[in-house]
Write a protein that holds these residues in place. Structure first.
Motif, mmCIF file in Angstrom:
data_model
loop_
_atom_site.group_PDB
_atom_site.id
_atom_site.type_symbol
_atom_site.label_atom_id
_atom_site.label_comp_id
_atom_site.label_asym_id
_atom_site.label_seq_id
_atom_site.Cartn_x
_atom_site.Cartn_y
_atom_site.Cartn_z
ATOM 1 N N ARG A 47 0.821 -1.210 0.000
ATOM 2 C CA ARG A 47 0.000 0.000 0.000
ATOM 3 C C ARG A 47 0.856 1.262 0.000
ATOM 4 O O ARG A 47 1.951 1.302 0.565
ATOM 5 N N VAL A 77 -0.480 0.068 -4.074
ATOM 6 C CA VAL A 77 -1.933 0.251 -4.121
ATOM 7 C C VAL A 77 -2.277 1.613 -3.521
ATOM 8 O O VAL A 77 -1.835 1.957 -2.416
ATOM 9 N N GLY A 82 -0.521 -1.919 -7.552
ATOM 10 C CA GLY A 82 -1.422 -3.052 -7.633
ATOM 11 C C GLY A 82 -1.128 -3.850 -8.886
ATOM 12 O O GLY A 82 -0.069 -3.721 -9.505
ATOM 13 N N ASP A 176 -6.855 -6.267 -2.517
ATOM 14 C CA ASP A 176 -6.551 -4.940 -3.062
ATOM 15 C C ASP A 176 -5.420 -5.022 -4.081
ATOM 16 O O ASP A 176 -5.439 -4.334 -5.109
#
Length: 263
Positions: A47, A77, A82, A176
């Motif tokens: 992330r 992400v 991603g 995700d």
């Protein structure tokens, strides 16, 4: 490694045009001869809230041990990453950074002793990077020949993406990253999950604390049972102890790295 050396000055290298396609490189200042290169991949559940800065202490500690370190950033992400961008970045970094550093600092690296080292989500990416010749045809990052790497040290890694997804409620970081669960995007899991890709042609050493509060050590045990490699369980260690050079777990990390870089 023979003797300890002081960390060198950080030099940032760019391996692509995106702002996150960079790596901070440190070379040991008093190394004798060419140093092994550690490609360091940070965690943070892929992330954007987490970046390479939180493992700078790891890079400094490894440089002090005589290693050259490339602390790699990649798209994550929430910041353009991603599937498939994160994987494409890691592949591009692995394929281009060693030569870029060598051209800039000729004779300072022993590229035959390159090791991928990653923590948590970065551990998944490190193992995946060594398996890219095993990927399905047309998968992002696939290479026709095995990557030039002496081995992988994976610290508390997410080496079983499907198993980690099953631990959550379907809305967690694995979903995700890949855009859904194994039933939604099975082809992505087949191209990204180390557990699905099988045994690595390069040696893999997994280091995992038996008191990990983020990723249960059983995930690494299952990976070791199915894919082989070496598993070092560190008694009393939690998830973040493995990236704390002051912790009692740190010598296990150094030992794993020495086993590969000095083989």
């Amino acid at each position: 490694m023979a003797g300890s050396t002081a960390p060198g000055q950080i030099e940032t290298f760019r391996y692509g045009p995106h702002p996150d396609q960079i790596a901070d490189v440190t070379l040991p200042t008093r190394a004798t001869g060419a140093a092994p290169l550690v490609m360091l991949l940070h965690g943070g559940f892929w992330r954007a809230a987490h970046d390479r800065l939180h493992v700078r202490v790891v890079a400094d500690a490894l440089t002090s041990e005589g290693y050259a370190v490339a602390n790699v950033e990649y798209r994550r992400v929430g910041g353009g990453g991603g599937w498939p961008a994160t994987f494409m970045d890691v592949a591009q970094a692995a394929d281009t950074l060693p030569a870029l550093i060598e051209r800039s600092r000729p004779g300072r690296l022993d590229l035959d002793r390159t090791v991928y080292l990653g923590h948590s989500a970065g551990g998944q990416l490190a193992v995946w990077a060594a398996l890219r010749d095993r990927l399905p045809q047309a998968a992002p990052g696939r290479t026709a020949v095995p990557p030039r790497v002496a081995g992988v040290v994976a610290l508390a890694p997410v080496v079983d993406l499907a198993g980690t997804y099953a631990l959550g409620d379907g809305g967690g970081p694995v979903a995700d990253l890949l855009g859904g669960g194994p039933g939604d995007v099975p082809e992505r899991y087949a191209a990204a999950d180390p557990a699905a890709l099988g045994a690595s042609p390069a040696p893999v050493i997994v280091v995992h604390g038996d008191l990990d509060e983020v990723l249960p050590v059983d995930l690494s045990r299952r990976y070791h049972a199915s894919c082989g490699g070496k598993l070092i369980e560190v008694p009393g260690a939690g998830h973040f102890d493995l990236i704390d050079p002051r912790s009692a777990a740190w010598p296990s990390v150094l030992e794993a790295l020495r086993l590969l870089a000095n083989a």
